[in-house]
Structure formats: structure tokens, C-alpha cells
Design a protein around this motif. Structure first.
Motif, PDB file in Angstrom:
ATOM      1  N   VAL A 142       0.878  -1.169   0.000  1.00 61.18           N
ATOM      2  CA  VAL A 142       0.000   0.000   0.000  1.00 61.18           C
ATOM      3  C   VAL A 142       0.909   1.210   0.000  1.00 61.18           C
ATOM      4  O   VAL A 142       1.821   1.313   0.818  1.00 61.18           O
ATOM      5  CB  VAL A 142      -0.911   0.015   1.255  1.00 61.18           C
ATOM      6  CG1 VAL A 142      -1.568   1.371   1.415  1.00 61.18           C
ATOM      7  CG2 VAL A 142      -1.978  -1.066   1.162  1.00 61.18           C
ATOM      8  N   ASP A 143       0.702   2.090  -0.963  1.00 64.85           N
ATOM      9  CA  ASP A 143       1.517   3.306  -1.050  1.00 64.85           C
ATOM     10  C   ASP A 143       0.613   4.505  -0.799  1.00 64.85           C
ATOM     11  O   ASP A 143      -0.192   4.873  -1.647  1.00 64.85           O
ATOM     12  CB  ASP A 143       2.159   3.374  -2.445  1.00 64.85           C
ATOM     13  CG  ASP A 143       2.816   4.725  -2.708  1.00 64.85           C
ATOM     14  OD1 ASP A 143       3.153   5.424  -1.737  1.00 64.85           O
ATOM     15  OD2 ASP A 143       2.983   5.070  -3.902  1.00 64.85           O
ATOM     16  N   LEU A 144       0.746   5.074   0.395  1.00 65.47           N
ATOM     17  CA  LEU A 144      -0.056   6.250   0.725  1.00 65.47           C
ATOM     18  C   LEU A 144       0.818   7.483   0.534  1.00 65.47           C
ATOM     19  O   LEU A 144       1.672   7.792   1.371  1.00 65.47           O
ATOM     20  CB  LEU A 144      -0.550   6.139   2.172  1.00 65.47           C
ATOM     21  CG  LEU A 144      -1.602   7.145   2.587  1.00 65.47           C
ATOM     22  CD1 LEU A 144      -2.920   6.897   1.868  1.00 65.47           C
ATOM     23  CD2 LEU A 144      -1.836   7.083   4.097  1.00 65.47           C
ATOM     24  N   CYS A 174      -3.527   7.004  -3.170  1.00 62.52           N
ATOM     25  CA  CYS A 174      -3.300   5.739  -2.464  1.00 62.52           C
ATOM     26  C   CYS A 174      -3.258   4.641  -3.532  1.00 62.52           C
ATOM     27  O   CYS A 174      -4.211   4.482  -4.293  1.00 62.52           O
ATOM     28  CB  CYS A 174      -4.436   5.488  -1.485  1.00 62.52           C
ATOM     29  SG  CYS A 174      -4.312   3.887  -0.693  1.00 62.52           S
ATOM     30  N   ARG A 175      -2.154   3.943  -3.601  1.00 63.13           N
ATOM     31  CA  ARG A 175      -2.024   2.852  -4.577  1.00 63.13           C
ATOM     32  C   ARG A 175      -2.006   1.529  -3.836  1.00 63.13           C
ATOM     33  O   ARG A 175      -1.365   1.415  -2.785  1.00 63.13           O
ATOM     34  CB  ARG A 175      -0.709   2.973  -5.351  1.00 63.13           C
ATOM     35  CG  ARG A 175      -0.638   4.169  -6.261  1.00 63.13           C
ATOM     36  CD  ARG A 175       0.689   4.168  -7.038  1.00 63.13           C
ATOM     37  NE  ARG A 175       0.823   5.370  -7.827  1.00 63.13           N
ATOM     38  CZ  ARG A 175       1.293   6.525  -7.378  1.00 63.13           C
ATOM     39  NH1 ARG A 175       1.681   6.634  -6.122  1.00 63.13           N
ATOM     40  NH2 ARG A 175       1.385   7.581  -8.160  1.00 63.13           N
ATOM     41  N   ILE A 176      -2.680   0.560  -4.407  1.00 68.69           N
ATOM     42  CA  ILE A 176      -2.593  -0.815  -3.895  1.00 68.69           C
ATOM     43  C   ILE A 176      -1.868  -1.608  -4.969  1.00 68.69           C
ATOM     44  O   ILE A 176      -2.242  -1.538  -6.142  1.00 68.69           O
ATOM     45  CB  ILE A 176      -3.997  -1.438  -3.703  1.00 68.69           C
ATOM     46  CG1 ILE A 176      -4.934  -0.497  -2.943  1.00 68.69           C
ATOM     47  CG2 ILE A 176      -3.895  -2.818  -3.065  1.00 68.69           C
ATOM     48  CD1 ILE A 176      -4.831  -0.512  -1.477  1.00 68.69           C
ATOM     49  N   ASN A 218       9.108   4.310   4.280  1.00 67.99           N
ATOM     50  CA  ASN A 218       8.939   5.666   3.789  1.00 67.99           C
ATOM     51  C   ASN A 218       9.088   5.614   2.267  1.00 67.99           C
ATOM     52  O   ASN A 218       9.832   4.785   1.744  1.00 67.99           O
ATOM     53  CB  ASN A 218      10.002   6.560   4.412  1.00 67.99           C
ATOM     54  CG  ASN A 218       9.846   7.987   3.970  1.00 67.99           C
ATOM     55  OD1 ASN A 218      10.391   8.401   2.955  1.00 67.99           O
ATOM     56  ND2 ASN A 218       9.056   8.735   4.707  1.00 67.99           N
ATOM     57  N   ASP A 219       8.416   6.499   1.537  1.00 68.25           N
ATOM     58  CA  ASP A 219       8.492   6.395   0.077  1.00 68.25           C
ATOM     59  C   ASP A 219       9.903   6.630  -0.457  1.00 68.25           C
ATOM     60  O   ASP A 219      10.305   6.031  -1.459  1.00 68.25           O
ATOM     61  CB  ASP A 219       7.469   7.300  -0.633  1.00 68.25           C
ATOM     62  CG  ASP A 219       7.530   8.743  -0.200  1.00 68.25           C
ATOM     63  OD1 ASP A 219       8.268   9.057   0.751  1.00 68.25           O
ATOM     64  OD2 ASP A 219       6.821   9.561  -0.818  1.00 68.25           O
ATOM     65  N   SER A 220      10.678   7.477   0.232  1.00 72.78           N
ATOM     66  CA  SER A 220      12.035   7.716  -0.259  1.00 72.78           C
ATOM     67  C   SER A 220      12.904   6.469  -0.053  1.00 72.78           C
ATOM     68  O   SER A 220      13.733   6.122  -0.900  1.00 72.78           O
ATOM     69  CB  SER A 220      12.665   8.923   0.443  1.00 72.78           C
ATOM     70  OG  SER A 220      12.678   8.718   1.833  1.00 72.78           O
ATOM     71  N   GLY A 258       8.381   2.904  -7.887  1.00 72.80           N
ATOM     72  CA  GLY A 258       9.320   2.905  -6.751  1.00 72.80           C
ATOM     73  C   GLY A 258       8.695   2.586  -5.410  1.00 72.80           C
ATOM     74  O   GLY A 258       9.183   1.716  -4.688  1.00 72.80           O
ATOM     75  N   SER A 259       7.605   3.282  -5.082  1.00 68.64           N
ATOM     76  CA  SER A 259       7.072   3.111  -3.735  1.00 68.64           C
ATOM     77  C   SER A 259       6.489   1.711  -3.554  1.00 68.64           C
ATOM     78  O   SER A 259       6.681   1.084  -2.508  1.00 68.64           O
ATOM     79  CB  SER A 259       6.007   4.147  -3.451  1.00 68.64           C
ATOM     80  OG  SER A 259       6.513   5.420  -3.721  1.00 68.64           O
ATOM     81  N   GLY A 260       5.783   1.196  -4.550  1.00 72.15           N
ATOM     82  CA  GLY A 260       5.169  -0.120  -4.433  1.00 72.15           C
ATOM     83  C   GLY A 260       6.222  -1.221  -4.381  1.00 72.15           C
ATOM     84  O   GLY A 260       6.219  -2.065  -3.483  1.00 72.15           O
TER      85      GLY A 260
HETATM   86 MG    MG Z   1       4.570   8.895  -4.261  1.00 69.93          MG
END
Ligand code: MG
Ligand code: ADP
Length: 530
Positions: free
Chosen positions: A67-69, A74-76, A198-200, A515-517
């Protein structure tokens, strides 16, 4: 002076205010370096340990949910890591409604996410019917949560503060993984939240996973709704880590810099009247000062304030209607700046109608379009150069620029590691601060540069070649979609004395796609190992 000249000098004056020269860049970099150092030595709400000690090398395998918030979406995702630096990803994306982003209670947000997750599982037939028994297999989920959290392990953390316009007071001090798990369990989904990312950090990991040159990735940079970066630091430099963590055998750890809050005292960051107005009316005045000058959430707002000012001064031919988004706080999206940049390049006549459409304006001229494009360019140029200054601080801190620096216990791929075979690369990269690092340093110095390679594989790679590459994974709509953002960042890197054109050439920036997922999946994989 004619009114035309007056208008030109007003625009010129605004552009001057947004301009940052090489001295400014260097000052910002030096200030950020101090801040990086302070956060290594003392617990601060920046330089946050992610407890990720294993940087991927592309061999990781497994199926994970993520889950990328982000600040907006918000991506699943369902991520299949194939173990050969590639992956398959299936994802859905939804915008998080404002009443969930600003809410006294946390439950509405997390049950929104769990519902999206349930729909996703059902659509992809990942939820075995009537099997929610305690023993049923649960799919591990990595949670990319792009707000400041103090982590105590790879799967636990406490939310320190909201930013990017979010405000859910009840969630402060609580663990995002626990809040999400609560809603998941209420819906009886076969999912275990097993990592907090964290997304980074996720961006760095996914870039390292897909990178063709092992060990070259140093950092992950986000320039989307917000801005942030994570990088690899030597464990022995991180004095703030609890003692037992420092005693572990790992060389390197990924730190989440949370650079959006850098220089909140405004010692060195540039300040225009527009920055002051934006900050004063924000929900977090005096905080996130770098973010407010760099990220997508704020650039549209800065542009709106600049347009309103110029409009009041009669700079434009166009007339803004009452219903214009320019009359609403945060009415203008930063994608408008990209639109102007594209049209500036094309010198397109179509731009006037695009401006009229987006701004609900009438009677715009080509001259208006040019002025708007100049103003947008000034705002984005400053944003990108500030981001470049901050990245410069990380690069200097890493010691990856020069051999001399590498001997001071910094993270670097040594020139002894020139074999291209993946299996011969070390799993953990970087070197120890102690004896091993000194031995490696001695060995490096003792190989005369004139000695020819014994075979092709042994050949030390030359300057600017793969061996020297400082690889940076980037993610976020602004850096992806604004034409020339990277070029402006690079101009700042060249302006920094310690980096200069030679250092800048070693830096490779590349999109960490998904990247985040993928990063969250890699975190969930790392959680299995830790
Ligand atoms: Mg992002
Ligand atoms: P998130 O931050 O939720 O992960 P994104 O990386 O997509 O999401 O970033 C969203 C931000 O990017 C928003 O602030 C939006 O204004 C900005 N943005 C979206 N499209 C563009 C574009 N074409 N040019 C510049 N900025 C954009």
C-alpha cells in the motif's frame, strides 16, 4: 517609464527574488550537511533510521502486497519480485478524499485503505472464501507511508507529524502499521502488515533492485506532493542508533533524511513575500520550509500568489473571472507549470487557450503566455536547484566523490570490486569503519595505476565509468513530468565546490518506476530477514 516598462521591471524583480546563485546553493548545501550530521549524532525528527540493513541486489524473490499512501494518491499493488532485477506489478490508484486527509479520527482513513485492499484482493482472486482462520496464510504487505515516523524496527513506528496538508490528530503518536492492521482485521482480510516504508526509502530500494551495477545506488529522492530523500549511511556514523543496533554486524543502514524540514529556522533558504504568505496561511506555519519551496503541493500555490500579484499590478492582458482557480487557495495545480514549460518550448499559439481554460481567464495574449512561462520557470528552477543543493549535501556526506574521502569510513564501492558478475559482489555494500576499511584503502593505494589489467574482469573501471557512478533513484510526478527539472538540479550540483562538473558527471539519476510499491515489497522481504 511606460506602463509596459513598469510591468517588465516588476516581472524582472520577481524573477530576481526567485533566483538562487551559486553562492546561495553552496550555503544551502553546507547548512544541510550540518543538519545531516546533527541528525546522525542526536535523535531528531530527521535522519530517521529505517532499520533496513540489506540493500537489494536484484536476487530477491517473492509475492507481496504493497500500500503506497502518498500525499495525494493511495495505490494498492501486488508485486512479484522475480529475482533477476525484474518484477511484475499490478496496481490500482485512488485519490484520497479531503475529508479523510483532514479528520479528527484515524479510523475513516484506514478503513478507506482496507476497503480498497478488499476490492483489490477480490478482483484478483486473492481472498480464499471462508478462510480467515488464524492458521490461514496471510499475504505479507509493505506499507509505504509518506509521513514522518520514528521507527523502532522495520515493522513498527510512531507517527511524529503530518504534513502536505494532512491533519488527523488522533493518529499522532500511533503506529501506522497497527492502525492499518486494525482495519484489515475488522474486514477479516488475509493480510499481514509486515513492513513500514517511507516512500524515499522504497524508491532507493527499488532502484537498487533494478540497477544493473551493483552497489552504485546511493539515494532515493521524491519530488511529488512532498519532497524527501533517503540514503545509505555507515552504521558506525549513526551515533543516534540504540547501542544494540550499532553492535549488529551490518555495515550500512538506510536513513530517511526527512529533508522537507531542513532549515526550518530559515538561516539560508531564500524568502520571498510569496513564500511568507504561503507559509503564514498554511496549516503548518514555520515548518517544512524546504518542502514549501520544492514540492508539487506548493509550487502551484506559489504560482497562484505570483499570478494574483501580477494581475493586481495590471501586468497581464487577460482578465481573471471570479470563478478562476486563482481566487481559491491551492486552486492551481503544479501541473499548470509543466504545461507552460512545454508550450514555452514549442512557442505554441495553443497555449493561450490552455491558459484561458485552466485559469478561467479571458483575452490572454501570447505575451501573457510568455510572462507566465517565465514566472513558472523561475519558481521551478529555484525548486530544482534547492533539491539539487540538498542532494549535493547527501553526496558529499556519502564520501563517494573521492578516494581520499572514502578512507574516512564512508560508504563506497571500492575499485577492487570491479567484477561484473553479480555473484561476486558483496551482499552488503560499503565498508566497515575499522580495520577492514583501512586494509581495503591500503590495497587500493598499493595498486599502481599504471599496472595493466591481468584480465578484462580485473580492469579497474575508469573515471566516469560504471565504477564511479553515484546512482540516484527518483520518483514523484513533479520530477517526472516537469521538463528540465533534472537539468536544473544538475546545475546546482555543478555549483557546489566539492562536487563541481567532475562530480556532477558521476551522478546518474533515474526513475525508480513503481518505486514506492516495489520498494514496499522489498521492505516486506527485508522484514523476513531481520
Ligand atoms: Mg509517491
Ligand atoms: P504522491 O505524492 O501522492 O505520491 P505524485 O508523485 O503523483 O503523488 O505527486 C503528486 C503531485 O505532483 C501533486 O502535487 C501534483 O500537483 C503534482 N503533479 C502532477 N502532475 C504534474 C505535472 N505534469 N507537472 C508538475 N507537477 C505535477
Amino acid at each position: 517609464m511606460s506602463s509596459h516598462d513598469n510591468h517588465q521591471s516588476l516581472v524582472h524583480d520577481i524573477l530576481q527574488q526567485f533566483d538562487i546563485d551559486s553562492d546561495d546553493v553552496s550555503k544551502v548545501t553546507q547548512r544541510f550537511l550540518r543538519q545531516l550530521q546533527e541528525g546522525l549524532d542526536h535523535p531528531r525528527p530527521w535522519q530517521l533510521p529505517s532499520y533496513v540493513y540489506h540493500v537489494p541486489d536484484g536476487s530477491e524473490k517473492g509475492t507481496f502486497l504493497a500500500v503506497d499512501l502518498g500525499g495525494t494518491n493511495c495505490r494498492i499493488c501486488l508485486v512479484d519480485l522475480l529475482g533477476n532485477s525484474t518484477y511484475n506489478v499490478t496496481q490500482t490508484k485512488q485519490t484520497v478524499p479531503e475529508h479523510l486527509r483532514i479528520n479528527p479520527r484515524y479510523q475513516p482513513l484506514f478503513s478507506f485503505i482496507a476497503k480498497a485492499l478488499r476490492e483489490f484482493l477480490d478482483r484478483h482472486k486473492l481472498r480464499p472464501e471462508n478462510d480467515c482462520s488464524a492458521g490461514a496464510r496471510r499475504i505479507p504487505l509493505g506499507f509505504t507511508f509518506s509521513f514522518t515516523c520514528e521507527q523502532t524496527s522495520i515493522s513498527k513506528g510512531t507517527l511524529i507529524q503530518w504534513d502536505k496538508g494532512w491533519d488527523i490528530p488522533e493518529a499522532l503518536g500511533k503506529d501506522p502499521c497497527a492502525m492499518l492492521q486494525e482495519s484489515i482485521d475488522e474486514m477479516e482480510l488475509p493480510v499481514q502488515v509486515s513492513a513500514l516504508a517511507n516512500d524515499s526509502v522504497g524508491t532507493l530500494l527499488s532502484r537498487a533492485y533494478t540497477s544493473q551495477e551493483q552497489g552504485s545506488t546511493l539515494a532515493g529522492v521524491i519530488i511529488g506532493t512532498g519532497t524527501n530523500a533517503a540514503y545509505i549511511e555507515k552504521v558506525c556514523n549513526v551515533q543516534r542508533l540504540p547501542r544494540p543496533e550499532r553492535k549488529r554486524t551490518h555495515d550500512s543502514i538506510v536513513l530517511n533524511t526527512e529533508w522537507g524540514c531542513f532549515d526550518d529556522d530559515l538561516e539560508v533558504l531564500p524568502i520571498t513575500s510569496f513564500d511568507r504568505a504561503l507559509d503564514a496561511s498554511s496549516i503548518n506555519p514555520r515548518q517544512q520550509q524546504l518542502e514549501k519551496r520544492v514540492s508539487g503541493m506548493y509550487l502551484g500555490e506559489l504560482m497562484r500568489l505570483v499570478i494574483l500579484h501580477c494581475h493586481e499590478q495590471g501586468v497581464f492582458n487577460m482578465i481573471l473571472g471570479e470563478e478562476s482557480p486563482c481566487n481559491r487557495p491551492y486552486g492551481l495545480d503544479s501541473s499548470f507549470l509543466s504545461l507552460l514549460a512545454k508550450d514555452k518550448a514549442a512557442e505554441s499559439l495553443g497555449v493561450a487557450s490552455a491558459i484561458e481554460r485552466v485559469l478561467s481567464a479571458q483575452g490572454s495574449t501570447l505575451r501573457d503566455a510568455r510572462v507566465l512561462a517565465q514566472l513558472a520557470d523561475g519558481i521551478v528552477r529555484r525548486s530544482a536547484r534547492l533539491a539539487g543543493s540538498a542532494l549535493g549535501a547527501i553526496i558529499i556526506q556519502s564520501g563517494r566523490l573521492s578516494d581520499t574521502q572514502s578512507e574516512k569510513g564512508t560508504v563506497q564501492v571500492t575499485s577492487l570490486q570491479t567484477h561484473r558478475h553479480r555473484s561476486q559482489r558483496p551482499k552488503h555494500f560499503g565498508r566497515g569503519c575499522g580495520l577492514l576499511s583501512r586494509i581495503v584503502g591500503w590495497l587500493k593505494r598499493s595498486i599502481p595505476s599504471s599496472t595493466g589489467p591481468r584480465n578484462v574482469e580485473d580492469k579497474p573501471l575508469s573515471r566516469g565509468s560504471e565504477q564511479d557512478i553515484i546512482d540516484i533513484g527518483v520518483d514523484g510526478s513533479l520530477i517526472q513530468l516537469y521538463p528540465g527539472f533534472e537539468a536544473h538540479m544538475r546545475s546546482a550540483l555543478r555549483d557546489i565546490q566539492e562536487i563541481g562538473p567532475d562530480g556532477e558527471r558521476k551522478v546518474r539519476m533515474g526513475l525508480a518506476k513503481d518505486g514506492s510499491g516495489v520498494g514496499a515489497a522489498l521492505m516486506a522481504n527485508a522484514a523476513k530477514l531481520s
